[in-house]
Write a protein that holds these residues in place. Sequence first.
Motif, mmCIF file in Angstrom:
data_model
loop_
_atom_site.group_PDB
_atom_site.id
_atom_site.type_symbol
_atom_site.label_atom_id
_atom_site.label_comp_id
_atom_site.label_asym_id
_atom_site.label_seq_id
_atom_site.Cartn_x
_atom_site.Cartn_y
_atom_site.Cartn_z
ATOM 1 N N UNK A 199 -0.272 6.987 5.530
ATOM 2 C CA UNK A 199 1.153 6.933 6.095
ATOM 3 C C UNK A 199 2.104 7.413 4.975
ATOM 4 N N UNK A 200 1.631 7.208 3.553
ATOM 5 C CA UNK A 200 2.734 7.313 2.548
ATOM 6 C C UNK A 200 2.547 8.945 2.299
ATOM 7 N N UNK A 201 1.369 9.551 2.585
ATOM 8 C CA UNK A 201 1.338 11.025 2.490
ATOM 9 C C UNK A 201 2.194 11.728 3.381
ATOM 10 N N UNK A 202 2.242 11.112 4.692
ATOM 11 C CA UNK A 202 3.004 11.647 5.714
ATOM 12 C C UNK A 202 4.401 11.433 5.548
ATOM 13 N N UNK A 203 4.533 10.271 4.720
ATOM 14 C CA UNK A 203 6.271 10.338 4.278
ATOM 15 C C UNK A 203 6.620 11.313 3.435
ATOM 16 N N UNK A 204 5.623 11.724 2.452
ATOM 17 C CA UNK A 204 5.917 12.831 1.660
ATOM 18 C C UNK A 204 6.015 14.191 1.993
ATOM 19 N N UNK A 205 5.461 14.390 3.360
ATOM 20 C CA UNK A 205 5.312 15.530 4.044
ATOM 21 C C UNK A 205 6.723 15.846 4.472
ATOM 22 N N UNK A 206 7.209 14.683 5.040
ATOM 23 C CA UNK A 206 8.521 14.794 5.794
ATOM 24 C C UNK A 206 9.616 14.742 4.918
ATOM 25 N N UNK A 207 9.448 14.017 3.675
ATOM 26 C CA UNK A 207 10.513 13.906 2.553
ATOM 27 C C UNK A 207 9.776 14.240 1.447
ATOM 28 N N UNK A 208 9.569 15.464 0.644
ATOM 29 C CA UNK A 208 8.925 15.544 -0.509
ATOM 30 C C UNK A 208 9.498 14.941 -1.652
ATOM 31 N N UNK A 209 10.760 14.797 -1.528
ATOM 32 C CA UNK A 209 11.230 14.219 -2.877
ATOM 33 C C UNK A 209 11.644 12.840 -2.771
ATOM 34 N N UNK A 210 10.650 12.165 -2.288
ATOM 35 C CA UNK A 210 11.008 10.659 -1.908
ATOM 36 C C UNK A 210 9.984 9.949 -3.037
ATOM 37 N N UNK A 211 10.597 9.615 -4.160
ATOM 38 C CA UNK A 211 9.739 8.943 -5.286
ATOM 39 C C UNK A 211 9.058 7.643 -5.089
ATOM 40 N N UNK A 212 9.603 6.885 -3.962
ATOM 41 C CA UNK A 212 8.880 5.555 -3.860
ATOM 42 C C UNK A 212 7.471 5.520 -3.290
ATOM 43 N N UNK A 213 7.326 6.633 -2.341
ATOM 44 C CA UNK A 213 6.351 6.849 -1.648
ATOM 45 C C UNK A 213 5.244 7.234 -2.687
ATOM 46 N N UNK A 214 5.750 8.411 -3.749
ATOM 47 C CA UNK A 214 4.950 8.803 -4.487
ATOM 48 C C UNK A 214 4.230 7.829 -5.550
ATOM 49 N N UNK A 215 5.218 6.954 -6.082
ATOM 50 C CA UNK A 215 4.979 5.653 -6.799
ATOM 51 C C UNK A 215 3.745 5.005 -6.118
ATOM 52 N N UNK A 216 3.791 4.504 -5.056
ATOM 53 C CA UNK A 216 2.904 3.607 -4.240
ATOM 54 C C UNK A 216 1.540 4.302 -4.186
ATOM 55 N N UNK A 217 1.667 5.657 -3.871
ATOM 56 C CA UNK A 217 0.463 6.371 -3.593
ATOM 57 C C UNK A 217 -0.297 6.531 -5.112
ATOM 58 N N UNK A 218 0.460 6.589 -6.093
ATOM 59 C CA UNK A 218 -0.141 6.469 -7.612
ATOM 60 C C UNK A 218 -0.492 5.330 -7.818
ATOM 61 N N UNK A 219 -0.126 4.236 -7.441
ATOM 62 C CA UNK A 219 -0.430 2.925 -7.719
ATOM 63 C C UNK A 219 -1.715 2.600 -6.947
ATOM 64 N N UNK A 220 -1.801 2.978 -5.832
ATOM 65 C CA UNK A 220 -3.174 2.871 -5.235
ATOM 66 C C UNK A 220 -4.354 3.257 -5.867
ATOM 67 N N UNK A 221 -4.079 4.630 -6.227
ATOM 68 C CA UNK A 221 -5.238 5.429 -7.168
ATOM 69 C C UNK A 221 -5.475 4.608 -8.344
ATOM 70 N N UNK A 222 -4.159 4.265 -9.091
ATOM 71 C CA UNK A 222 -4.512 3.664 -10.329
ATOM 72 C C UNK A 222 -5.262 1.955 -10.378
ATOM 73 N N UNK A 223 -4.919 1.402 -9.345
ATOM 74 C CA UNK A 223 -5.297 0.097 -9.163
ATOM 75 C C UNK A 223 -7.046 0.209 -8.927
ATOM 76 N N UNK A 224 -7.214 1.436 -7.940
ATOM 77 C CA UNK A 224 -8.621 1.571 -7.573
ATOM 78 C C UNK A 224 -9.423 1.857 -8.918
ATOM 79 N N UNK A 225 -8.827 2.636 -9.737
ATOM 80 C CA UNK A 225 -9.499 3.167 -11.394
ATOM 81 C C UNK A 225 -9.768 1.922 -11.921
#
Length: 442
Positions: free
Chosen positions: A322-348
């Motif tokens: 869902x978050x990647x789809x958000x960025x496809x529609x609105x590439x400069x939407x930093x909130x979606x990028x932040x959450x996607x980064x947090x998901x990967x960071x927390x997995x690490x």
Amino acid sequence: MKSQVHELLKIDFMKVSKRLFMTGFLAIVGLGLFAQNVDKANELLKAGKIADAKTQIDGALAGDKNTKNATAWYAKLKVYNAIAANDQLRAQYPDARDQAFDALKKYVDLDEKDKKLVLLQVDGYKPINEIYQGYFQVGANDYNGSKYDEALKNFTGAIAASSYMNSKGWTKLPIDTTSTLYAGISAEKANKKDTAAIYYGRLADARISTINGTNMIDIYKWLVDYYNTQKKDPVNTEKYLSLAEQQYPDDLFWPSTRLDNIREKGNKDSLFAQYDKIVAHFPKNHLFFFNYGLELYQFANDTSSGHRPANYDALIAKSQDMLKKCLEIQPDYPQAALVLGQISYNAAVDLQAGTKKIPGKTPEDIKKRADLRIAAGKKFDEAIPYFEMVDKDLGSQGKLKMDQKSALKDAYDLLTNIYQEKNIKDKIDLYTNKFNNVDKDH
């Protein structure tokens, strides 16, 4: 003896006969006077002597025996219409238009038996139009003068008049949209919300979407909010949500309201099912995809029950989609990028924590820990581009809002942590410096 009885009977009969004759005579005289009074009222009205005409017609209709005369009621209708149209007399007799309307209905009820309504037809139905227009014009004047209670009364009168005309087949307008709208607005401004809901509801029930070229979407929003927030009435909330969606299917207020209501009930399965419907209906709206992804992620990491949901991995995967789809529609939407980064960071971080659960020193244990560290490093690498997107979108801007500053700081903080794990000093210094200067620079 018999002759005396006969004589008495004869005398009695003569008295009765005389009495009946006199009564009939008086009745004929009375009808003549009554007709003269009605004619006189009409003559006075034509001469512009409205007050005198009122006195005349009131006198003519004073007795019950004269209230079955259609002509008299028609005369009263015209006289009281004239009173209502005269500013000075209307102030003296404020219910004149109401009385004219009542006289019209009485005239129609009496004259309609012959199916003619001759008097009304001769006048081209002008009196009923005068009643309607009078109510509406005075209502408009009251509204413009901020006399909302009085405006409501007169717009209600206009609605009653138009409804009456429609019931008689004189018009083909099932609802007087303009009067109904302003009755609702007047009631709302008079703080009579329950009354406003009645008139707004009539417009929505009739599926009115525009009036005189003006979009009526705010009426539907008002009704949804009124029944949903103020009345806590789920039946009417659903009714007007459904009607609104039919008239304005692309407005975001309706799906947002549905989501809020389901969210409040706490059933996540229902919430996510509703999101599925909404993103399918709004495939170009990045906010719904972002909110859906965020809520999936938050639910997946909710450990208030003592453990993660059994379908944690599936929830996280769908959140990322869902978050990647958000960025496809609105590439400069930093909130979606932040959450996607947090998901990967927390997995690490989770993978790193997993190494502590393998305390053994066997070659197999050592390999497991090494594999987990490698997997964690890959997740950190996966997070970096998303945090850099936040830096690109927000770090290059000037003044930021508080939530934007917070997002930017989070991105810098997590980038610093990642490069500390990698032991890359120049990157650590870069993002530490940027973190410390967010408030100053933005």
